[in-house]
Design a protein around this motif. Structure first.
Motif, PDB file in Angstrom:
ATOM      1  N   HIS A 104       8.993  24.368 -23.886  1.00 26.70           N
ATOM      2  CA  HIS A 104       9.967  23.661 -23.050  1.00 26.70           C
ATOM      3  C   HIS A 104      10.747  22.608 -23.842  1.00 26.70           C
ATOM      4  O   HIS A 104      11.372  21.727 -23.259  1.00 26.70           O
ATOM      5  CB  HIS A 104       9.253  23.015 -21.860  1.00 26.70           C
ATOM      6  N   THR A 105      10.712  22.705 -25.169  1.00 26.91           N
ATOM      7  CA  THR A 105      11.449  21.774 -26.028  1.00 26.91           C
ATOM      8  C   THR A 105      12.511  22.544 -26.798  1.00 26.91           C
ATOM      9  O   THR A 105      12.220  23.569 -27.414  1.00 26.91           O
ATOM     10  CB  THR A 105      10.495  21.067 -27.015  1.00 26.91           C
ATOM     11  N   LEU A 106      13.736  22.044 -26.721  1.00 21.83           N
ATOM     12  CA  LEU A 106      14.837  22.618 -27.492  1.00 21.83           C
ATOM     13  C   LEU A 106      14.993  21.787 -28.752  1.00 21.83           C
ATOM     14  O   LEU A 106      15.097  20.557 -28.683  1.00 21.83           O
ATOM     15  CB  LEU A 106      16.135  22.582 -26.685  1.00 21.83           C
ATOM     16  N   ARG A 107      15.021  22.442 -29.902  1.00 19.00           N
ATOM     17  CA  ARG A 107      15.124  21.740 -31.187  1.00 19.00           C
ATOM     18  C   ARG A 107      16.343  22.229 -31.964  1.00 19.00           C
ATOM     19  O   ARG A 107      16.622  23.428 -31.999  1.00 19.00           O
ATOM     20  CB  ARG A 107      13.876  21.980 -32.026  1.00 19.00           C
ATOM     21  N   ALA A 108      17.034  21.270 -32.577  1.00 18.08           N
ATOM     22  CA  ALA A 108      18.158  21.590 -33.460  1.00 18.08           C
ATOM     23  C   ALA A 108      18.370  20.416 -34.404  1.00 18.08           C
ATOM     24  O   ALA A 108      18.008  19.276 -34.095  1.00 18.08           O
ATOM     25  CB  ALA A 108      19.425  21.862 -32.662  1.00 18.08           C
ATOM     26  N   VAL A 109      18.963  20.703 -35.547  1.00 18.52           N
ATOM     27  CA  VAL A 109      19.312  19.664 -36.515  1.00 18.52           C
ATOM     28  C   VAL A 109      20.803  19.401 -36.394  1.00 18.52           C
ATOM     29  O   VAL A 109      21.618  20.314 -36.543  1.00 18.52           O
ATOM     30  CB  VAL A 109      18.953  20.104 -37.953  1.00 18.52           C
ATOM     31  N   ASP A 110      21.157  18.157 -36.106  1.00 14.42           N
ATOM     32  CA  ASP A 110      22.552  17.747 -35.985  1.00 14.42           C
ATOM     33  C   ASP A 110      23.172  17.685 -37.380  1.00 14.42           C
ATOM     34  O   ASP A 110      22.645  17.023 -38.274  1.00 14.42           O
ATOM     35  CB  ASP A 110      22.620  16.373 -35.312  1.00 14.42           C
ATOM     36  N   LEU A 111      24.298  18.371 -37.554  1.00 13.63           N
ATOM     37  CA  LEU A 111      24.969  18.427 -38.857  1.00 13.63           C
ATOM     38  C   LEU A 111      26.261  17.606 -38.869  1.00 13.63           C
ATOM     39  O   LEU A 111      27.197  17.921 -39.599  1.00 13.63           O
ATOM     40  CB  LEU A 111      25.243  19.889 -39.239  1.00 13.63           C
ATOM     41  N   ASP A 112      26.287  16.561 -38.071  1.00 10.37           N
ATOM     42  CA  ASP A 112      27.325  15.520 -38.102  1.00 10.37           C
ATOM     43  C   ASP A 112      28.651  15.917 -37.473  1.00 10.37           C
ATOM     44  O   ASP A 112      29.187  15.164 -36.665  1.00 10.37           O
ATOM     45  CB  ASP A 112      27.592  15.006 -39.525  1.00 10.37           C
ATOM     46  N   LEU A 113      29.216  17.040 -37.843  1.00 13.77           N
ATOM     47  CA  LEU A 113      30.538  17.408 -37.347  1.00 13.77           C
ATOM     48  C   LEU A 113      30.506  17.652 -35.841  1.00 13.77           C
ATOM     49  O   LEU A 113      29.560  18.243 -35.318  1.00 13.77           O
ATOM     50  CB  LEU A 113      31.054  18.661 -38.049  1.00 13.77           C
ATOM     51  N   ASP A 114      31.540  17.188 -35.154  1.00 11.05           N
ATOM     52  CA  ASP A 114      31.657  17.375 -33.712  1.00 11.05           C
ATOM     53  C   ASP A 114      33.076  17.825 -33.395  1.00 11.05           C
ATOM     54  O   ASP A 114      34.027  17.354 -34.022  1.00 11.05           O
ATOM     55  CB  ASP A 114      31.393  16.062 -32.963  1.00 11.05           C
ATOM     56  N   VAL A 115      33.198  18.704 -32.422  1.00 12.38           N
ATOM     57  CA  VAL A 115      34.512  19.062 -31.887  1.00 12.38           C
ATOM     58  C   VAL A 115      34.577  18.431 -30.495  1.00 12.38           C
ATOM     59  O   VAL A 115      33.673  18.624 -29.678  1.00 12.38           O
ATOM     60  CB  VAL A 115      34.714  20.586 -31.817  1.00 12.38           C
ATOM     61  N   SER A 150      32.236  26.446 -41.043  1.00 12.83           N
ATOM     62  CA  SER A 150      32.791  27.625 -40.371  1.00 12.83           C
ATOM     63  C   SER A 150      32.614  27.531 -38.860  1.00 12.83           C
ATOM     64  O   SER A 150      33.503  27.937 -38.098  1.00 12.83           O
ATOM     65  CB  SER A 150      32.173  28.914 -40.912  1.00 12.83           C
ATOM     66  N   THR A 151      31.503  26.964 -38.414  1.00 11.65           N
ATOM     67  CA  THR A 151      31.287  26.799 -36.979  1.00 11.65           C
ATOM     68  C   THR A 151      32.284  25.807 -36.400  1.00 11.65           C
ATOM     69  O   THR A 151      32.869  26.060 -35.342  1.00 11.65           O
ATOM     70  CB  THR A 151      29.839  26.354 -36.684  1.00 11.65           C
ATOM     71  N   ALA A 152      32.502  24.695 -37.080  1.00 11.84           N
ATOM     72  CA  ALA A 152      33.468  23.702 -36.593  1.00 11.84           C
ATOM     73  C   ALA A 152      34.861  24.320 -36.473  1.00 11.84           C
ATOM     74  O   ALA A 152      35.566  24.092 -35.476  1.00 11.84           O
ATOM     75  CB  ALA A 152      33.493  22.486 -37.508  1.00 11.84           C
ATOM     76  N   GLU A 153      35.250  25.125 -37.443  1.00 11.89           N
ATOM     77  CA  GLU A 153      36.564  25.776 -37.405  1.00 11.89           C
ATOM     78  C   GLU A 153      36.662  26.746 -36.220  1.00 11.89           C
ATOM     79  O   GLU A 153      37.652  26.756 -35.479  1.00 11.89           O
ATOM     80  CB  GLU A 153      36.788  26.530 -38.722  1.00 11.89           C
ATOM     81  N   ARG A 154      35.609  27.528 -36.008  1.00  8.50           N
ATOM     82  CA  ARG A 154      35.593  28.503 -34.919  1.00  8.50           C
ATOM     83  C   ARG A 154      35.572  27.821 -33.548  1.00  8.50           C
ATOM     84  O   ARG A 154      36.307  28.203 -32.633  1.00  8.50           O
ATOM     85  CB  ARG A 154      34.374  29.422 -35.080  1.00  8.50           C
ATOM     86  N   ILE A 155      34.751  26.774 -33.411  1.00  5.24           N
ATOM     87  CA  ILE A 155      34.650  26.065 -32.129  1.00  5.24           C
ATOM     88  C   ILE A 155      35.934  25.295 -31.849  1.00  5.24           C
ATOM     89  O   ILE A 155      36.411  25.263 -30.702  1.00  5.24           O
ATOM     90  CB  ILE A 155      33.420  25.136 -32.112  1.00  5.24           C
ATOM     91  N   LEU A 156      36.543  24.710 -32.868  1.00  2.80           N
ATOM     92  CA  LEU A 156      37.823  24.021 -32.687  1.00  2.80           C
ATOM     93  C   LEU A 156      38.859  24.977 -32.100  1.00  2.80           C
ATOM     94  O   LEU A 156      39.545  24.645 -31.128  1.00  2.80           O
ATOM     95  CB  LEU A 156      38.318  23.442 -34.020  1.00  2.80           C
ATOM     96  N   ALA A 157      38.950  26.170 -32.657  1.00  2.00           N
ATOM     97  CA  ALA A 157      39.909  27.162 -32.154  1.00  2.00           C
ATOM     98  C   ALA A 157      39.577  27.570 -30.719  1.00  2.00           C
ATOM     99  O   ALA A 157      40.475  27.719 -29.888  1.00  2.00           O
ATOM    100  CB  ALA A 157      39.923  28.386 -33.069  1.00  2.00           C
ATOM    101  N   ALA A 158      38.298  27.721 -30.403  1.00  2.00           N
ATOM    102  CA  ALA A 158      37.897  28.121 -29.052  1.00  2.00           C
ATOM    103  C   ALA A 158      38.192  27.017 -28.039  1.00  2.00           C
ATOM    104  O   ALA A 158      38.673  27.293 -26.935  1.00  2.00           O
ATOM    105  CB  ALA A 158      36.415  28.478 -29.025  1.00  2.00           C
ATOM    106  N   VAL A 159      37.932  25.767 -28.406  1.00 10.37           N
ATOM    107  CA  VAL A 159      38.200  24.650 -27.493  1.00 10.37           C
ATOM    108  C   VAL A 159      39.708  24.478 -27.310  1.00 10.37           C
ATOM    109  O   VAL A 159      40.188  24.345 -26.176  1.00 10.37           O
ATOM    110  CB  VAL A 159      37.529  23.353 -27.987  1.00 10.37           C
TER     111      VAL A 159
END
Length: 182
Positions: A104-115, A150-159
């Motif tokens: 019941h725990t969601l884990r992820a490492v924050d890599l600083d970049l935000d969209v 690459s994720t920031a670029e893809r998410i930026l375009a999607a948003v």
């Protein structure tokens, strides 16, 4: 030993974000609202507290968080937060390592970049300076750097393009969070 059972709709869950090198970052409790083709939706009602070393933040409005659906590692490096009306912003997407359920725990490492999409509709990438600094100081491996960029670029375009799940579909999930706030 068997793996912990995954959470079901209505279950309380814990979100644990770290920084690279297992450094503590934001942690908070939420509720699993449900799952659709976009992924798992979590609810965080107004008034909920998020904590990290040296800081607490009280959610000013209801929030729906989206954990991306299963897929390739290169498509899952993000977590999105959608704010109810009158929130400080509309959408906030953290670039992360692919999020993982641990019971019941969601884990992820924050890599600083935000969209971010502001309430005025403006969309931008935030914390590029922090990413550049941590890339060196914390020793991000090349593949992690490539994933975040690459994720920031893809998410930026999607948003910017208001493509699913950034097309307003979070409103239905926000209505579930409103019922939690009761």
């Amino acid at each position: 030993m068997s793996a912990p059972a995954p959470p079901r709709s209505g279950d309380p869950v814990r979100v644990v974000m770290t920084k690279w090198g297992d450094r503590p970052h934001w942690e908070f409790d939420a509720v699993l609202l449900g799952t659709d083709e976009a992924g798992d939706w979590l609810g965080l009602p107004a008034g909920a507290t998020m904590s990290r070393p040296g800081a607490d933040y009280v959610a000013p409005v209801d929030q729906a968080l989206l954990v991306p659906a299963e897929g390739t590692e290169t498509t899952r490096g993000w977590l999105a937060t959608f704010h109810a009306a009158q929130g400080p912003l509309h959408t906030y997407v953290d670039m992360t390592t692919p999020p993982r359920w641990d019971g019941h725990t969601l884990r992820a490492v924050d890599l600083d970049l935000d969209v971010i999409r502001g309430n005025d509709g403006r969309v931008w990438v935030d914390d590029e300076d922090e990413f550049a600094q941590h890339r060196v100081e914390l020793g991000y491996p090349d593949e992690v750097v490539a994933l975040a960029l690459s994720t920031a670029e893809r998410i930026l375009a999607a948003v910017e393009g208001r493509r699913a799940p950034f097309d307003g579909s979070a409103l239905a999930w926000l209505s579930h969070v409103e019922r939690l706030s009761g």
